[in-house]
Design a protein around this motif. Structure first.
Motif, PDB file in Angstrom:
ATOM      1  N   GLU A  53       2.479  15.649  -0.091  1.00  0.00           N
ATOM      2  CA  GLU A  53       3.703  14.843  -0.129  1.00  0.00           C
ATOM      3  C   GLU A  53       3.402  13.431  -0.609  1.00  0.00           C
ATOM      4  OE1 GLU A  53       2.788  16.340   2.969  1.00  0.00           O
ATOM      5  OE2 GLU A  53       3.645  18.162   2.079  1.00  0.00           O
ATOM      6  N   ILE A  54       2.311  12.869  -0.072  1.00  0.00           N
ATOM      7  CA  ILE A  54       1.979  11.489  -0.442  1.00  0.00           C
ATOM      8  C   ILE A  54       1.574  11.422  -1.909  1.00  0.00           C
ATOM      9  CG2 ILE A  54       0.456   9.559   0.071  1.00  0.00           C
ATOM     10  CD1 ILE A  54       0.334  10.542   2.924  1.00  0.00           C
ATOM     11  N   ALA A 110      -5.483  13.638  -1.143  1.00  0.00           N
ATOM     12  CA  ALA A 110      -4.362  13.180  -0.326  1.00  0.00           C
ATOM     13  C   ALA A 110      -3.484  14.371  -0.007  1.00  0.00           C
ATOM     14  CB  ALA A 110      -3.541  12.132  -1.081  1.00  0.00           C
ATOM     15  N   SER A 157      -1.893   1.038  -4.389  1.00  0.00           N
ATOM     16  CA  SER A 157      -0.767   0.229  -3.959  1.00  0.00           C
ATOM     17  C   SER A 157       0.172   0.011  -5.132  1.00  0.00           C
ATOM     18  CB  SER A 157      -1.239  -1.096  -3.375  1.00  0.00           C
ATOM     19  OG  SER A 157      -2.237  -1.668  -4.178  1.00  0.00           O
ATOM     20  N   TRP A 183      -4.112  19.608   0.684  1.00  0.00           N
ATOM     21  CA  TRP A 183      -4.596  18.425  -0.024  1.00  0.00           C
ATOM     22  C   TRP A 183      -4.575  18.657  -1.521  1.00  0.00           C
ATOM     23  CZ3 TRP A 183      -9.683  17.425   3.144  1.00  0.00           C
ATOM     24  CH2 TRP A 183      -9.324  16.894   4.393  1.00  0.00           C
ATOM     25  N   ASP A 243       0.820  -1.204   0.000  1.00  0.00           N
ATOM     26  CA  ASP A 243       0.000   0.000   0.000  1.00  0.00           C
ATOM     27  C   ASP A 243       0.857   1.258   0.000  1.00  0.00           C
ATOM     28  OD1 ASP A 243      -2.051  -1.682   0.088  1.00  0.00           O
ATOM     29  OD2 ASP A 243      -2.970  -0.883   1.914  1.00  0.00           O
ATOM     30  N   MET A 244       0.449   2.207  -0.827  1.00  0.00           N
ATOM     31  CA  MET A 244       1.116   3.497  -0.811  1.00  0.00           C
ATOM     32  C   MET A 244       0.230   4.536  -0.160  1.00  0.00           C
ATOM     33  SD  MET A 244       2.830   3.903  -4.508  1.00  0.00           S
ATOM     34  CE  MET A 244       3.924   5.198  -3.964  1.00  0.00           C
ATOM     35  N   LEU A 245      -1.064   4.336  -0.303  1.00  0.00           N
ATOM     36  CA  LEU A 245      -1.985   5.392   0.092  1.00  0.00           C
ATOM     37  C   LEU A 245      -3.352   4.791   0.323  1.00  0.00           C
ATOM     38  CD1 LEU A 245      -2.868   8.585  -0.252  1.00  0.00           C
ATOM     39  CD2 LEU A 245      -3.489   7.812  -2.508  1.00  0.00           C
ATOM     40  N   ALA A 286       4.534  11.460  -4.043  1.00  0.00           N
ATOM     41  CA  ALA A 286       5.223  10.169  -4.073  1.00  0.00           C
ATOM     42  C   ALA A 286       4.548   9.236  -5.077  1.00  0.00           C
ATOM     43  CB  ALA A 286       5.218   9.543  -2.677  1.00  0.00           C
ATOM     44  N   VAL A 287       3.213   9.286  -5.118  1.00  0.00           N
ATOM     45  CA  VAL A 287       2.489   8.452  -6.074  1.00  0.00           C
ATOM     46  C   VAL A 287       2.798   8.903  -7.498  1.00  0.00           C
ATOM     47  CG1 VAL A 287       0.209   7.715  -6.841  1.00  0.00           C
ATOM     48  CG2 VAL A 287       0.676   7.938  -4.418  1.00  0.00           C
TER      49      VAL A 287
END
Lengths: 177, 485
Positions: free
Chosen positions: B354-355, B351, B291, B332, B220-222, B358-359
């Motif tokens: 930052e997250i 999200a 993910s 967000w 999982d990434m998020l 990353a995705v």
């Protein structure tokens, strides 16, 4: 044999373009005058008819003074004549080593660059009126629908030469999506 | 391989033209009959039989509940007809007695059931060395050949009723196809296994090993918590806009016209769109999970209908990072995608920045999303062409991507990898020429265009040349389409 010759030609062109690129500007090619002739003729025919109707109908029905309305389409014709000339002069294209440049428009200027590797399809079209004037247009399609790369009003021989050359270059540099 | 192919298809050799995408198969259905039917059943029993490549290609049938999926169709037709002409329906109904009704039902129900059963019976699919073959049709036979290397993505969808029945729908994104091809329905485990196999093949694994690869492991990434999703929808203008329209317009119309039907005709679509904007989005984007796995980014989402999608890396044409005004304080963002030949367009509904970045870095390798300050703004005089909003525009070009931002309140940053650029255009209107400004458009394969507006004319001309050069060379460094090979 033929491919050998054309490859040589290509190399020469490539070298030539490279030299010119170093100088800054690519070698532009304008359109042959046939397109301008065709457009002006269409303009004269349609606006001429309009002038006649606008001049004759009120002139006969309401009195000769009203025939002065015919000056309106006439003025439009003169203006359109100049505009068509300007527009025609603005159209030009350049085959560079790796991409095709198309530049057009006076008030709304647009310049398109299509790398040869992205071309999916090269089309040569020629409508009935265009054929009458010995003209053909070349259209490039890429995977993007927004790519609007058309060169109208070419000499059919030149259109075919361009199509063949673009197809060849496209195959050599093909990349797809 | 062609030798093996011929061996495989010996039973219908000579009738099959290689390379044709679809072909009608009128005659000879009965000739084929027996052998394949037996094979099909054999596999249904064994479920996940691993078949050697040399053996005959195994044709499989869909899940036995499939006939039920169109069970509602005759009823829907009747209801539609009744709604279309209510008066006549009432007259017809009053004329009919109970017995005739029963007789009609006694005819319609078995006929519908038989039709459903037969369509199911005559639908087969098979994975061969190079393609996925789907044969359908009772009277007019149709065979779809889907070449494996042209598959962009495979989604597993589980609508609510299908979840109850334990089945799933497989949807395939194929390059150049308008619509998604569907395999509905398959057993849930079977659907996952087939999906994994198709993706492994499309990614370049050899057919022998593709079976064993199985579903690639994912981490999982998020995961979007329901509370955040709900809050993000509350903070979205569209939710309130549609709600407001639904609340204000019908009373106004009532006051103006006093006609019930006019009011209803406008109120129902308005309420519907308000529901879709708020509740519909919440239900669809509920429990959104992204993910990471070797075959791409996996997306799982949905409250009632669960979907399981994959975004193949290397096929993303544009990434858009959207930042609505009210989300900005919380940091967000929303991430949207353009993928060639795919309908899926949402990567992350909401999200933290930052997250999400990353995705994005996973989808576009080697890309760092710039902060607002590092984008170059149009020159000051652009304000005369586009007052206020000119400040929202921005441009940045790195080695990997072309980035353009627009919007003042709702900011959208679009990223296009150079390798995905199909053509570059420069446009300049009369007012722009006066101010020595120009727009640069970048066209991508997913029918999208990203525009850097209101640049300085000289800068734009240089950008045009440079961008054409970059998109030409960018392809060389790009990752191959067969990303796991």
């Amino acid at each position: 044999m033929e491919t050998g010759i054309s490859r040589q030609d290509m190399d020469q062109v490539t070298e030539g373009t490279a030299v010119r690129n170093a100088a800054g500007e690519p070698e532009w090619t304008g359109l042959p005058p046939g397109l301008l002739r065709m457009r002006r003729m269409l303009l004269v025919v349609w606006l001429g008819l309009l002038t006649l109707t606008v001049g004759l109908l009120p002139g006969l029905l309401a009195g000769p003074v009203w025939a002065a309305f015919a000056a309106l389409p006439l003025a439009l014709m003169a203006w359109g004549w100049r505009m068509l000339g300007r527009n025609w002069r603005s159209w030009r294209y350049a085959e560079r080593a790796d991409d095709l440049l198309i530049s057009r428009g006076v008030l709304w200027h647009e310049q398109t660059v299509v790398p040869y590797g992205r071309m999916q399809l090269v089309e040569v079209t020629s409508g009935p009126v265009e054929r009458r004037f010995g003209l053909a247009s070349v259209q490039l399609h890429t995977a993007a629908a927004a790519t609007d790369a058309t060169i109208p009003g070419l000499d059919p021989a030149e259109a075919e030469r361009l199509r063949d050359r673009l197809t060849e270059l496209g195959e050599a540099r093909s990349a797809g999506l | 391989m062609p030798g093996a192919e011929n061996g495989v298809r010996s039973e219908n050799a000579g009738r099959k033209a290689q390379g044709a995408v679809q072909e009608p198969e009128g005659a000879g259905a009965s000739v084929r009959g027996g052998a394949i039917r037996e094979q099909g059943e054999a596999v249904v029993e064994q479920d996940e039989a691993v078949v050697e490549q040399d053996e005959a290609v195994v044709e499989r049938r869909l899940h036995p509940v499939t006939p039920l999926r169109r069970a509602w169709a005759p009823i829907a037709v009747l209801v539609g007809w009744a709604l279309h002409d209510p008066d006549q329906t009432q007259r017809q109904l009053s004329r009919m007695t109970t017995t005739t009704l029963l007789i009609v039902l006694a005819v319609i129900v078995p006929v519908a059931a038989l039709y459903g059963f037969l369509t199911w019976w005559f639908t087969h699919y098979a994975v061969t060395g190079t393609e996925l073959r789907i044969r359908t049709g009772l009277l007019f036979r149709r065979t779809a050949h889907i070449r494996l290397e042209r598959i962009q993505a495979v989604d597993v969808n589980r609508p609510l009723l299908a979840r109850v029945a334990g089945v799933a729908k497989l949807r395939l994104d194929v390059v150049g196809a308008e619509e998604k091809d569907e395999l509905a329905f398959l057993g849930e485990r079977e659907a996952r296994a087939l999906r994994a196999e198709l993706l492994a093949r499309a990614a370049g694994f050899a057919p022998e090993t593709a079976h064993e690869v199985g579903e690639a492991p994912a981490h999982d990434m998020l995961r979007v918590p329901p509370r955040v999703l709900a809050l993000s929808l509350v903070l979205t203008g569209a939710t309130w806009g549609t709600l407001l329209a639904a609340l204000v317009v019908p009373p106004l119309l009532w006051w103006a016209t006093g006609n019930v039907w006019t009011v209803l005709a406008t109120a129902i679509p308005l309420v519907g769109s308000a529901g879709a904007a708020g509740v519909g989005r919440f239900v669809g984007e509920y429990d959104w999970t992204v993910s990471e796995s070797p075959d791409g980014l996996r997306i799982d989402h949905g409250l009632l209908d669960r979907s399981h999608e994959t975004v193949p890396p290397g096929r993303v044409q544009t990434v858009r990072i959207v930042e609505p005004l009210l989300w900005r304080r919380r940091g967000w963002v929303r991430v949207e995608l353009d993928v060639a030949g795919s309908e899926n367009s949402l990567l992350v509904p909401v999200a933290p920045r930052e997250i999400a970045e990353a995705v994005v870095a996973r989808v576009l390798p080697g890309v760092t999303v710039p902060r607002g300050a590092s984008l170059s703004r149009p020159p000051r005089r652009a304000g005369r062409r586009l007052p206020l909003w000119w400040r929202g525009h921005g441009l940045a070009v790195t080695d990997a991507v072309f980035m353009a931002r627009h919007g003042l309140l709702r900011r959208t940053l679009a990223l296009v990898p150079h390798a995905k650029v199909q053509s570059v255009r420069l446009t300049q209107g009369p007012w722009q020429r006066l101010l020595r400004l120009a727009d640069v458009h970048v066209d991508t394969g997913a029918d999208g265009t990203v525009t850097a507006r209101l640049r300085d004319a000289d800068e734009a001309a240089a950008l045009l040349r440079a961008q054409a050069e970059r998109s030409r060379t960018g392809r060389r460094d790009a990752r191959p389409d067969r990303w796991m090979a």
